[in-house]
Write a protein that holds these residues in place. Sequence first.
Motif, short mmCIF file in Angstrom:
data_model
loop_
_atom_site.label_atom_id
_atom_site.label_comp_id
_atom_site.label_asym_id
_atom_site.label_seq_id
_atom_site.Cartn_x
_atom_site.Cartn_y
_atom_site.Cartn_z
N MET A 27 -3.74 57.64 25.40
CA MET A 27 -3.11 56.56 26.16
C MET A 27 -1.66 56.37 25.71
N SER A 28 -1.44 56.47 24.41
CA SER A 28 -0.07 56.37 23.88
C SER A 28 0.81 57.47 24.46
N LEU A 29 0.27 58.66 24.56
CA LEU A 29 1.03 59.77 25.15
C LEU A 29 1.37 59.48 26.60
N TRP A 30 0.41 58.93 27.35
CA TRP A 30 0.67 58.60 28.76
C TRP A 30 1.82 57.61 28.86
N PHE A 31 1.82 56.60 27.99
CA PHE A 31 2.91 55.62 28.01
C PHE A 31 4.25 56.28 27.66
N GLU A 32 4.24 57.18 26.70
CA GLU A 32 5.48 57.91 26.36
C GLU A 32 5.99 58.70 27.56
N ILE A 33 5.10 59.41 28.20
CA ILE A 33 5.45 60.23 29.36
C ILE A 33 6.02 59.37 30.49
N HIS A 34 5.53 58.12 30.60
CA HIS A 34 5.96 57.22 31.68
C HIS A 34 7.03 56.22 31.22
N ASP A 35 7.72 56.54 30.15
CA ASP A 35 8.87 55.75 29.68
C ASP A 35 8.55 54.29 29.42
N LEU A 36 7.42 54.06 28.76
CA LEU A 36 7.02 52.72 28.35
C LEU A 36 6.85 52.74 26.83
N PRO A 37 7.95 52.75 26.10
CA PRO A 37 7.88 52.93 24.64
C PRO A 37 7.19 51.79 23.91
N GLY A 38 7.28 50.58 24.41
CA GLY A 38 6.60 49.46 23.76
C GLY A 38 5.09 49.62 23.84
N MET A 39 4.60 49.98 25.00
CA MET A 39 3.17 50.20 25.16
C MET A 39 2.71 51.42 24.38
N ALA A 40 3.55 52.44 24.32
CA ALA A 40 3.22 53.63 23.54
C ALA A 40 3.06 53.26 22.07
N SER A 41 4.00 52.47 21.55
CA SER A 41 3.93 52.04 20.16
C SER A 41 2.70 51.17 19.92
N PHE A 42 2.44 50.24 20.83
CA PHE A 42 1.26 49.38 20.73
C PHE A 42 -0.01 50.22 20.66
N MET A 43 -0.13 51.19 21.57
CA MET A 43 -1.36 51.97 21.63
C MET A 43 -1.48 52.90 20.42
N LYS A 44 -0.37 53.35 19.90
CA LYS A 44 -0.40 54.16 18.67
C LYS A 44 -0.93 53.30 17.53
N GLN A 45 -0.50 52.04 17.45
CA GLN A 45 -1.03 51.12 16.43
C GLN A 45 -2.53 50.92 16.61
N GLN A 46 -2.95 50.78 17.87
CA GLN A 46 -4.39 50.63 18.14
C GLN A 46 -5.14 51.87 17.66
N ALA A 47 -4.59 53.05 17.92
CA ALA A 47 -5.23 54.29 17.47
C ALA A 47 -5.33 54.30 15.95
#
Length: 170
Positions: A27-47
């Motif tokens: 999911m973090s990768l999907w957010f990165e790919i879709h230019d949503l860095p805050g959500m990517a960071s959030f989901m990386k923390q969740q992981a």
Amino acid sequence: MPDKKIHDALNEHITLELHAWYAYTGMSLWFEIHDLPGMASFMKQQADEEMAHANRIIQHLLDRDVHPVLPTIKPASVEYESVKSIFESMLAAEQKVTASIENCYRIAEQEDDQPARLMLEWFIGEQVEEEALARSIIGRINLAGDTGPGLLLVDQELGKREPHAHENEA
């Protein structure tokens, strides 16, 4: 040494935690790919939290002279329909984890395994927080919209999230 029934249940639960780690990484990768860095960071923390949870249970088993079993993890998707669908998937995963923790706790009660119950009580509180967090993010996306400026505000908000301070507590 814990009863084999709780041993098996905790090993099964490790599988859920590791699967959540893998899924949240996707999911973090999907957010990165879709230019949503805050959500990517959030989901990386969740992981990272899910990996910490798996390690916490693994250590509990090792401390009690039980051999943890590392499972095969199903591939994680990096394809999602929308931002909202990702957070709905997160909520569903957390609800599955909650059900497993509750099952492990019931078994620990039946087996009168106090050390397992004490460890699992921490997880029960954690799961209340995790489900509430997922529901609140879905609510914010419902208010802000799944695209456009509102979504960018939610992205910024999630990017400011600090990791759980209690994750490293024993």
